[in-house]
Design an enzyme around this catalytic site. Structure first.
Site, mmCIF file in Angstrom:
data_model
loop_
_atom_site.group_PDB
_atom_site.id
_atom_site.type_symbol
_atom_site.label_atom_id
_atom_site.label_comp_id
_atom_site.label_asym_id
_atom_site.label_seq_id
_atom_site.Cartn_x
_atom_site.Cartn_y
_atom_site.Cartn_z
ATOM 1 N N SER A 124 -4.080 1.992 2.764
ATOM 2 C CA SER A 124 -4.494 2.970 1.762
ATOM 3 C C SER A 124 -3.392 3.991 1.552
ATOM 4 O O SER A 124 -2.555 4.221 2.436
ATOM 5 C CB SER A 124 -5.766 3.682 2.246
ATOM 6 O OG SER A 124 -6.065 4.817 1.448
ATOM 7 N N TYR A 137 -10.400 8.297 8.646
ATOM 8 C CA TYR A 137 -9.893 7.305 7.696
ATOM 9 C C TYR A 137 -8.374 7.399 7.578
ATOM 10 O O TYR A 137 -7.657 6.392 7.664
ATOM 11 C CB TYR A 137 -10.564 7.513 6.342
ATOM 12 C CG TYR A 137 -10.299 6.405 5.351
ATOM 13 C CD1 TYR A 137 -11.014 5.208 5.416
ATOM 14 C CD2 TYR A 137 -9.354 6.550 4.349
ATOM 15 C CE1 TYR A 137 -10.785 4.187 4.506
ATOM 16 C CE2 TYR A 137 -9.116 5.532 3.430
ATOM 17 C CZ TYR A 137 -9.832 4.355 3.526
ATOM 18 O OH TYR A 137 -9.592 3.345 2.625
ATOM 19 N N LYS A 141 -5.737 4.491 8.982
ATOM 20 C CA LYS A 141 -4.860 3.816 8.029
ATOM 21 C C LYS A 141 -3.390 4.054 8.380
ATOM 22 O O LYS A 141 -2.545 3.165 8.210
ATOM 23 C CB LYS A 141 -5.145 4.284 6.605
ATOM 24 C CG LYS A 141 -6.499 3.842 6.064
ATOM 25 C CD LYS A 141 -6.647 2.330 6.007
ATOM 26 C CE LYS A 141 -7.932 1.921 5.308
ATOM 27 N NZ LYS A 141 -8.107 0.448 5.272
#
Length: 232
Positions: A124, A137, A141
């Site tokens: 991402s 998150y 990532k």
């Protein structure tokens, strides 16, 4: 530019929905024998109705023992792997719990069989730019990007290429969880030079390129699919 995967065997994790599902279908259309892995049987059932040639594998990748058994039964080696399984739990830094870190990191492990081929990890833009309320998150990532580089280094001698794609927001079910509110969405799209979020096909096309022989000298890269967000 025509891409074909005839004679290749592909494994796609998180293939029940969103990017994973679209990738599995695209690989099948390009001639690959596709194993679709997800933990939700209903998603596999609907995928099979859409593409009967796909080989379903229903397993929770968080269960190492069950995963090993399921992939052992799947048979011979895999030429192409798309590491897509993920989950999104959004929370501020001060509200993060150890269980949330553990659960999301579990989805970042790679399963691979065979010698030679290509692996694409789905990362991402959040790996390279901090986003509010995305503590775990962003952290996971970022870890996935570095895992991609280390895998490229260590697996390269076996002629296994490893790359990642790093999309901006894609309005899958997971994307809608964090970005369906128009006011919040505008704070992101206003920072993207192209002025929009990514479509699923934008990401799938990049995955197919990195899996294919068209990218045979591309190894260890993190490829933004973000409309220019990270460039600015």
């Amino acid at each position: 530019m025509e891409i074909t995967f005839a004679g290749k065997r592909a494994l796609v994790t998180g293939a029940g929905k969103g990017i994973g599902r679209a990738t599995a279908l695209a690989l099948a259309r390009c001639g690959a024998e596709v194993m679709a892995v997800t933990r939700t049987q209903a998603d596999l059932d609907s995928l099979l109705l859409e593409c009967p040639s796909v080989r379903p594998v229903c397993v929770d990748l968080g269960d190492w023992g069950a995963t090993e058994e399921a992939l052992r039964e799947a048979g011979r080696h895999v030429d192409l792997l798309v590491n897509n399984a993920a989950c999104a739990m959004l929370q501020p830094f001060l509200e993060v719990t150890p269980d949330q870190f553990k659960k999301i990191y579990t989805f970042k492990e790679t399963v691979y069989r065979g010698t030679g081929g290509s692996i694409v990890n789905i990362s991402s833009q959040a790996s390279q730019c901090a986003l509010r309320d995305h503590t775990v998150y962003c952290a996971t990532k970022g870890a996935l990007d570095m895992l991609t580089k280390v895998m490229a280094l260590e697996l390269g001698p076996y002629q296994i290429r490893v790359n990642s794609v790093n999309p901006t927001v894609v309005m899958t079910e997971m994307g809608k969880l964090g970005w369906s509110d128009p006011n919040k969405a505008s704070t992101m799209t206003s920072r993207i030079p192209l002025g929009r979020f990514a479509e699923v096909e934008d990401v799938v096309n990049s995955i197919l390129f990195l899996l294919s022989d068209k990218s045979s000298m591309t190894n260890g890269v993190t490829l933004p699919v973000d409309g220019g967000f990270l460039a600015c």
